[in-house]
Design an enzyme around this catalytic site. Sequence first.
Site, PDB file in Angstrom:
ATOM      1  N   GLN A  76     -57.034 -85.069 -53.856  1.00  0.00           N
ATOM      2  CA  GLN A  76     -56.790 -85.936 -54.899  1.00  0.00           C
ATOM      3  C   GLN A  76     -57.152 -87.469 -54.464  1.00  0.00           C
ATOM      4  OE1 GLN A  76     -53.459 -85.477 -57.553  1.00  0.00           O
ATOM      5  NE2 GLN A  76     -54.155 -86.732 -59.003  1.00  0.00           N
ATOM      6  N   PHE A  77     -58.355 -88.254 -54.550  1.00  0.00           N
ATOM      7  CA  PHE A  77     -58.535 -89.456 -54.210  1.00  0.00           C
ATOM      8  C   PHE A  77     -57.770 -90.414 -54.953  1.00  0.00           C
ATOM      9  CE2 PHE A  77     -61.649 -89.156 -57.778  1.00  0.00           C
ATOM     10  CZ  PHE A  77     -61.625 -90.416 -58.239  1.00  0.00           C
ATOM     11  N   THR A  78     -57.455 -90.359 -56.308  1.00  0.00           N
ATOM     12  CA  THR A  78     -56.727 -91.065 -57.137  1.00  0.00           C
ATOM     13  C   THR A  78     -55.370 -91.427 -56.427  1.00  0.00           C
ATOM     14  OG1 THR A  78     -55.663 -89.240 -58.410  1.00  0.00           O
ATOM     15  CG2 THR A  78     -57.888 -90.358 -59.216  1.00  0.00           C
TER      16      THR A  78
END
Length: 143
Positions: A76-78
Amino acid sequence: MRVLVQRVSSATVTVDGRMVGAIRPQGQGLLAFVGVTHDDDLGKARRLAEKLWTLRILADERAAADVGAPVLVVSQFTLYADTAKGRRPSWNAAAPGAVAEPLVAAFADALRGLGAVVETGVFGAHMQIELINDGPVTVLLEL
């Protein structure tokens, strides 16, 4: 590297209508959303996996290592969103896929090496996550 971990009684990840990972523990398990930034490396991935595996957030102050709780790992790059300016998040702090993907895989492999049963999502895919958060318990781990 950041891991947003949730204590769950079940969790699944689906891509294009097909379930690609699921944990349905007899008791509790962990859902680990993993974010990678530019200066992360294999050493951080391994240390963070050990920290997660031994973190005492399950019932009776036990760790996943104590009870063999399964872990669902989802990239999850967010987790590296910067919302300091304006209304549109910046993703500059998130590592590019070529850097992040092997480190998320190394994190999952390190958990397996510690004895964890690990399921994963699909890196870079649009995923649907279903979970039952137990507690609720949600903790942010960071190195």
